[in-house]
Design an enzyme around this catalytic site. Sequence first.
Site, short mmCIF file in Angstrom:
data_model
loop_
_atom_site.label_atom_id
_atom_site.label_comp_id
_atom_site.label_asym_id
_atom_site.label_seq_id
_atom_site.Cartn_x
_atom_site.Cartn_y
_atom_site.Cartn_z
N ARG A 39 -12.80 10.00 -5.36
CA ARG A 39 -12.63 8.72 -6.07
C ARG A 39 -14.00 8.07 -6.17
NH1 ARG A 39 -10.36 4.53 -2.44
NH2 ARG A 39 -12.45 3.71 -2.67
N TYR B 187 -16.46 0.15 3.62
CA TYR B 187 -15.94 1.20 4.51
C TYR B 187 -16.48 2.60 4.25
CZ TYR B 187 -12.67 1.68 0.55
OH TYR B 187 -12.12 1.84 -0.69
N HIS C 154 -10.93 1.64 -4.97
CA HIS C 154 -9.50 1.98 -5.07
C HIS C 154 -8.88 1.30 -6.29
CE1 HIS C 154 -5.35 2.65 -4.01
NE2 HIS C 154 -5.14 1.35 -4.02
C1 TPP Z 1 5.13 2.55 0.20
C2 TPP Z 1 3.79 1.90 -0.03
N1 TPP Z 1 3.02 1.62 1.04
C3 TPP Z 1 1.80 1.06 0.87
C4 TPP Z 1 1.35 0.77 -0.40
C5 TPP Z 1 -0.03 0.16 -0.59
N2 TPP Z 1 -0.95 1.16 -1.15
C6 TPP Z 1 -1.28 1.17 -2.45
S1 TPP Z 1 -2.32 2.42 -2.84
C7 TPP Z 1 -2.35 2.97 -1.24
C8 TPP Z 1 -3.19 4.18 -0.87
C9 TPP Z 1 -2.77 5.44 -1.53
O1 TPP Z 1 -3.71 6.44 -1.33
P1 TPP Z 1 -3.56 7.87 -1.96
O2 TPP Z 1 -2.16 8.35 -1.81
O3 TPP Z 1 -4.63 8.72 -1.39
O4 TPP Z 1 -3.79 7.65 -3.52
P2 TPP Z 1 -5.11 7.14 -4.27
O5 TPP Z 1 -4.94 5.64 -4.42
O6 TPP Z 1 -6.28 7.51 -3.47
O7 TPP Z 1 -5.07 7.78 -5.62
C10 TPP Z 1 -1.57 2.18 -0.43
C11 TPP Z 1 -1.40 2.36 1.03
C12 TPP Z 1 2.20 1.07 -1.49
N3 TPP Z 1 1.83 0.83 -2.75
N4 TPP Z 1 3.39 1.66 -1.28
#
Ligand code: TPP
Length: 409
Positions: free
Chosen positions: A298, A311, A302
């Site tokens: 990425r 971080y 985010h």
């Molecule tokens: C069930 C749930 N828990 C927490 C969140 C908050 N949240 C949004 S994005 C994220 C991280 C996701 O990371 P990843 O699966 O690696 O996907 P990326 O964003 O890196 O594409 C979190 C914890 C959420 N949207 N849904």
Amino acid sequence: MSPERWTRPGALTETGEVTGPPAATAARPSREQVIAGLRATSEGGADLVQLLTPEGERVEHPDFDIELSDEALRGLYRDMVLVRRFDREGNALQRQGQLGIWVPLLGQEAAQIGAGRALKPQDMAFPSYREHGVAWCRGIDPTELLGIFRGTDHGSWDPKETGFHTYTIVIGNQCLNATGYAMGQKFDGKVGDPDGEATMVFFGDGATSQGDVHEGMVWSAVYDAPVVFFCQNNQWAISEPLERQTRVPLYQRAAGYGFPGIRVDGNDVLASLAVAKWALDECRQGNGPVLVEAFTYRMDAHTTSDDPTRYRLSDEMEAWKLKDPIERLRVHLVREEIADQDFFDEVSAESDELAARFRDFCFNMPTPPPERIFSEVYAEETPQLAQQREEYLRYLAGFADDAMAGGVR
Ligand SMILES: Cc1ncc(C[n+]2csc(CCOP(=O)(O)OP(=O)(O)O)c2C)c(N)n1
Ligand SMILES: [Mg+2]
């Protein structure tokens, strides 16, 4: 993929033995050794499927190869440039106050275009919230994404018509939806031949820690559901690094469910396309699910609400810049004389036009009336919903004469 490279655990071999995991009595590595092993794969590792090196050199792979015409190669380049361009505009529009948030895909163009171009019209894709490149491949105009990020709609395309489900913000949830859909494809007899149907679900490294992903993998495995689990491992889940999600490389988890897992260079559009095609064909033919770990990075925050300098170190970012998915294909096209300067100028002009159209659309997006949140919730409105709408409209009307509040904002 040749069968020797992946033997289903528990399978009966030709000599009548059952393949299985290492003996339980085998010495257990220390926690430090396990973490060191995981970190050692941070460059991708020996199992990384690659067809185009970061230097733009075409390399062979024993199991996955792909023959593409010059036109197809130029097409992949064009896709990635255009998608990157409107993604950057999305970021800028959020900074200008036009959008509430934007979720950048910067750096993940090859994984998404490779996977998206491997899909056939009859397939169904279930995205998370970052899959703008896959949306592009499904024929969704980028302007259709804007309402989601301004908060005025939940996606305006027709999932049935486009073969592209709506964006899913709840992490991992789409793996259950995809598994259910794929089970339907199986039960409806839509798999079993090369022209069959398949489902592909997109999720991140962080999502692999969610129960929904685990449940989706268990169900799809035991029903041989035609679903490709396409995990974009971009190394981060907001501020949490990969080693907070797993102790083994993610693709290896597939063995525990009883289906193949493959790690592909997600910054290599050719390899991503080849592996995604293979995995979808496995599904089409009725061989059951596949996990693809697209190893990528990425490159941006985010979301526009995040500040990654809090971080992660900038040298990590610098190292990944050298693996840029667009640059490596550009070098390949130039070196092999597949594209000339006129082509690059055309793509650049086209991306300027797209960016302008994207911006104009955003600036001119109508603000929907507040009562719209009650419409299109159910096929037929319920009395309770109608009552809520009336109450809400009465509430809003109460502000009409309120000079202090200046109306509803
Ligand atoms: C069930 C749930 N828990 C927490 C969140 C908050 N949240 C949004 S994005 C994220 C991280 C996701 O990371 P990843 O699966 O690696 O996907 P990326 O964003 O890196 O594409 C979190 C914890 C959420 N949207 N849904
Ligand atoms: Mg991630």
